[in-house]
Design an enzyme around this catalytic site. Structure first.
Site, PDB file in Angstrom:
ATOM      1  N   GLU A  76       0.061  -3.065   4.765  1.00 45.27           N
ATOM      2  CA  GLU A  76      -1.100  -2.172   4.861  1.00 45.27           C
ATOM      3  C   GLU A  76      -1.160  -1.428   6.193  1.00 45.27           C
ATOM      4  OE1 GLU A  76      -3.718  -0.791   3.742  1.00 45.27           O
ATOM      5  OE2 GLU A  76      -3.910  -1.566   1.721  1.00 45.27           O
ATOM      6  N   ASP A  77      -1.744  -0.230   6.160  1.00 46.96           N
ATOM      7  CA  ASP A  77      -2.014   0.508   7.398  1.00 46.96           C
ATOM      8  C   ASP A  77      -3.517   0.625   7.651  1.00 46.96           C
ATOM      9  OD1 ASP A  77      -2.471   2.302   5.243  1.00 46.96           O
ATOM     10  OD2 ASP A  77      -2.366   3.986   6.645  1.00 46.96           O
ATOM     11  N   LYS A  93      -9.546   5.013   5.660  1.00 47.16           N
ATOM     12  CA  LYS A  93      -8.223   4.631   5.152  1.00 47.16           C
ATOM     13  C   LYS A  93      -8.338   3.492   4.146  1.00 47.16           C
ATOM     14  CE  LYS A  93      -5.421   6.140   9.064  1.00 47.16           C
ATOM     15  NZ  LYS A  93      -4.680   5.691  10.265  1.00 47.16           N
ATOM     16  N   GLY A  94      -7.704   3.652   3.001  1.00 48.22           N
ATOM     17  CA  GLY A  94      -7.676   2.600   1.988  1.00 48.22           C
ATOM     18  C   GLY A  94      -8.877   2.580   1.065  1.00 48.22           C
ATOM     19  N   ILE A  95      -9.876   3.394   1.359  1.00 47.01           N
ATOM     20  CA  ILE A  95     -11.137   3.392   0.599  1.00 47.01           C
ATOM     21  C   ILE A  95     -11.032   4.362  -0.582  1.00 47.01           C
ATOM     22  CG2 ILE A  95     -13.635   3.766   0.779  1.00 47.01           C
ATOM     23  CD1 ILE A  95     -12.580   1.405   2.492  1.00 47.01           C
ATOM     24  N   SER A 120      -2.185   0.433  -4.348  1.00 46.58           N
ATOM     25  CA  SER A 120      -2.811   1.591  -3.710  1.00 46.58           C
ATOM     26  C   SER A 120      -4.102   1.932  -4.432  1.00 46.58           C
ATOM     27  CB  SER A 120      -1.866   2.800  -3.786  1.00 46.58           C
ATOM     28  OG  SER A 120      -2.561   3.983  -3.412  1.00 46.58           O
ATOM     29  N   ALA A 121      -5.114   2.333  -3.663  1.00 46.25           N
ATOM     30  CA  ALA A 121      -6.377   2.768  -4.263  1.00 46.25           C
ATOM     31  C   ALA A 121      -6.253   4.160  -4.878  1.00 46.25           C
ATOM     32  CB  ALA A 121      -7.468   2.783  -3.198  1.00 46.25           C
ATOM     33  N   SER A 122      -5.105   4.808  -4.651  1.00 44.17           N
ATOM     34  CA  SER A 122      -4.988   6.213  -5.047  1.00 44.17           C
ATOM     35  C   SER A 122      -4.575   6.409  -6.494  1.00 44.17           C
ATOM     36  CB  SER A 122      -3.984   6.928  -4.151  1.00 44.17           C
ATOM     37  OG  SER A 122      -3.798   8.246  -4.612  1.00 44.17           O
ATOM     38  N   ARG A 159     -11.767   7.039  -3.693  1.00 44.02           N
ATOM     39  CA  ARG A 159     -12.233   8.415  -3.558  1.00 44.02           C
ATOM     40  C   ARG A 159     -13.767   8.511  -3.469  1.00 44.02           C
ATOM     41  NH1 ARG A 159      -9.967  12.179  -8.099  1.00 44.02           N
ATOM     42  NH2 ARG A 159      -8.100  11.050  -7.445  1.00 44.02           N
ATOM     43  N   ASP A 165       0.878  -1.161   0.000  1.00 46.17           N
ATOM     44  CA  ASP A 165       0.000   0.000   0.000  1.00 46.17           C
ATOM     45  C   ASP A 165       0.923   1.221   0.000  1.00 46.17           C
ATOM     46  OD1 ASP A 165      -2.339   1.623   0.375  1.00 46.17           O
ATOM     47  OD2 ASP A 165      -1.803   1.783   2.502  1.00 46.17           O
ATOM     48  N   LEU A 166       0.413   2.364  -0.374  1.00 47.56           N
ATOM     49  CA  LEU A 166       1.269   3.566  -0.430  1.00 47.56           C
ATOM     50  C   LEU A 166       1.024   4.541   0.727  1.00 47.56           C
ATOM     51  CD1 LEU A 166       3.287   5.424  -2.002  1.00 47.56           C
ATOM     52  CD2 LEU A 166       1.279   6.397  -3.120  1.00 47.56           C
ATOM     53  N   ASP A 167      -0.204   5.087   0.791  1.00 48.99           N
ATOM     54  CA  ASP A 167      -0.508   6.118   1.788  1.00 48.99           C
ATOM     55  C   ASP A 167      -0.492   5.510   3.195  1.00 48.99           C
ATOM     56  OD1 ASP A 167      -1.200   8.316  -0.098  1.00 48.99           O
ATOM     57  OD2 ASP A 167      -2.810   6.955  -0.681  1.00 48.99           O
ATOM     58  N   LYS A 196     -10.679  -1.936  -2.155  1.00 52.53           N
ATOM     59  CA  LYS A 196     -10.520  -2.526  -0.824  1.00 52.53           C
ATOM     60  C   LYS A 196     -11.808  -2.262  -0.051  1.00 52.53           C
ATOM     61  CE  LYS A 196      -5.656  -1.148  -1.038  1.00 52.53           C
ATOM     62  NZ  LYS A 196      -4.582  -0.264  -0.535  1.00 52.53           N
ATOM     63  N   ASN A 213      -3.406   9.086  -7.381  1.00 55.06           N
ATOM     64  CA  ASN A 213      -2.224   9.943  -7.257  1.00 55.06           C
ATOM     65  C   ASN A 213      -0.944   9.151  -6.989  1.00 55.06           C
ATOM     66  OD1 ASN A 213      -3.388  12.771  -7.368  1.00 55.06           O
ATOM     67  ND2 ASN A 213      -4.632  11.926  -5.705  1.00 55.06           N
ATOM     68  N   THR A 231       1.330  10.325   3.848  1.00 55.77           N
ATOM     69  CA  THR A 231       0.269  11.076   3.176  1.00 55.77           C
ATOM     70  C   THR A 231      -1.129  10.759   3.699  1.00 55.77           C
ATOM     71  OG1 THR A 231       0.477   9.369   1.498  1.00 55.77           O
ATOM     72  CG2 THR A 231       1.422  11.518   0.963  1.00 55.77           C
TER      73      THR A 231
HETATM   74  C1  G6P Z   1      -5.733   5.452  -0.644  1.00 60.10           C
HETATM   75  C2  G6P Z   1      -5.949   6.245   0.622  1.00 60.10           C
HETATM   76  C3  G6P Z   1      -7.383   6.724   0.720  1.00 60.10           C
HETATM   77  C4  G6P Z   1      -7.804   7.427  -0.559  1.00 60.10           C
HETATM   78  C5  G6P Z   1      -7.640   6.481  -1.755  1.00 60.10           C
HETATM   79  C6  G6P Z   1      -7.994   7.150  -3.078  1.00 60.10           C
HETATM   80  O1  G6P Z   1      -6.290   4.201  -0.466  1.00 60.10           O
HETATM   81  O2  G6P Z   1      -5.636   5.455   1.758  1.00 60.10           O
HETATM   82  O3  G6P Z   1      -7.466   7.608   1.822  1.00 60.10           O
HETATM   83  O4  G6P Z   1      -9.139   7.850  -0.490  1.00 60.10           O
HETATM   84  O5  G6P Z   1      -6.294   6.066  -1.808  1.00 60.10           O
HETATM   85  O6  G6P Z   1      -7.028   8.145  -3.354  1.00 60.10           O
HETATM   86  P1  G6P Z   1      -7.127   9.212  -4.505  1.00 60.10           P
HETATM   87  O7  G6P Z   1      -5.792   9.898  -4.437  1.00 60.10           O
HETATM   88  O8  G6P Z   1      -7.323   8.476  -5.800  1.00 60.10           O
HETATM   89  O9  G6P Z   1      -8.272  10.098  -4.206  1.00 60.10           O
HETATM   90 MG    MG Z   2      -2.917   3.216   3.418  1.00 59.98          MG
END
Ligand code: G6P
Ligand code: MG
Length: 218
Positions: free
Chosen positions: A170-171, A44-46, A115-117, A48, A8-10, A146, A119, A16
């Site tokens: 994971e966190d 966390k992990g969910i 990572s779900a992000s 956007r 996982d990243l964040d 997730k 970014n 972050t």
């Molecule tokens: C990660 C973070 C979440 C965030 C998700 C989507 O999983 O832990 O807090 O909502 O990514 O990130 P994004 O940058 O695409 O909005």
């Molecule tokens: Mg995380």
């Protein structure tokens, strides 16, 4: 035998998670949902849009916003978040994680990012870590986020490894459920009460070393 790691990243590699929290707190204030530690932890992990939905549901506001309103709120949150991370550098790598990633690479493990992000690729670039990973799962290609196992299943495919040869880091509670569902070994970083479903628990990133992992796997 462990042969690779899916990160996982964040909150695992990058410091972050607090910025996601800060930006979502602003959203909660805007829509009139009370911000609580439980809500912050559960987000966390969910993804956007699912995060936004959780915030609306928590305040019983699910029916107050149209799809267009929701997209605008999510877009605004991401804009605020990107402002908060615009100055990220190598100094924002969580303690010990650069050493861990380098030593894992030197020891012949392969690594991917789950990572779900959306970014994530940009953040890894800012941190100077992109070169250590054989691939990043693109969350835009997932059918479920997730806690569904899909993202960690895909992270093992990126590594060309069977799940039993992979440790997922994971966190978040949602992330641990995802790793366990993918039949990988789950390594949790953070409060062991919140992350009680994990195979291996670490209080903080600075404790995550190959030697400590081997010791806990005995
Ligand atoms: C990660 C973070 C979440 C965030 C998700 C989507 O999983 O832990 O807090 O909502 O990514 O990130 P994004 O940058 O695409 O909005
Ligand atoms: Mg995380």
């Amino acid at each position: 035998d462990i042969k690779g790691f899916a990160f996982d990243l964040d909150g695992v590699i990058a410091d972050t998670a607090r910025f996601h929290g800060e930006a979502w707190h602003q959203t909660a204030d805007e829509v009139g949902t009370t911000w609580t530690p439980e809500l912050a932890e559960g987000l966390k992990g969910i993804s956007r849009m699912a995060s936004l939905q959780m915030i609306l549901d928590a305040g019983d506001h699910a029916d107050d916003f149209s799809q267009a309103d929701k997209e605008a709120l999510a877009e605004k949150k991401n804009h605020n978040y990107q402002q908060l991370i615009s100055t990220l550098t190598e100094d924002d790598i969580l303690p010990g994680m650069k050493d861990f990633i380098q030593s894992a690479k030197a020891a012949g493990y392969t690594m991917s990012v789950a990572s779900a992000s959306k970014n994530a690729p940009m953040i890894l670039d800012h941190l100077g870590l992109t070169k250590y990973f054989v691939g990043i799962v693109d969350p835009a290609t997932l059918t479920k986020g997730k806690p569904d196992p899909e993202i960690f299943v895909r992270a093992a495919e990126v590594l060309h490894l069977n799940p039993e040869n992979v440790i997922g880091l994971e966190d978040s509670a949602a992330g641990i459920v995802s790793i366990n569902g993918a039949d990988e070994t789950s390594l949790a970083i953070g409060n062991a009460d919140v992350l009680s479903g994990a195979d291996l628990n670490f209080e903080s990133t600075s404790e995550v070393t190959l030697a400590n992992i081997e010791a806990k796997m005995q």
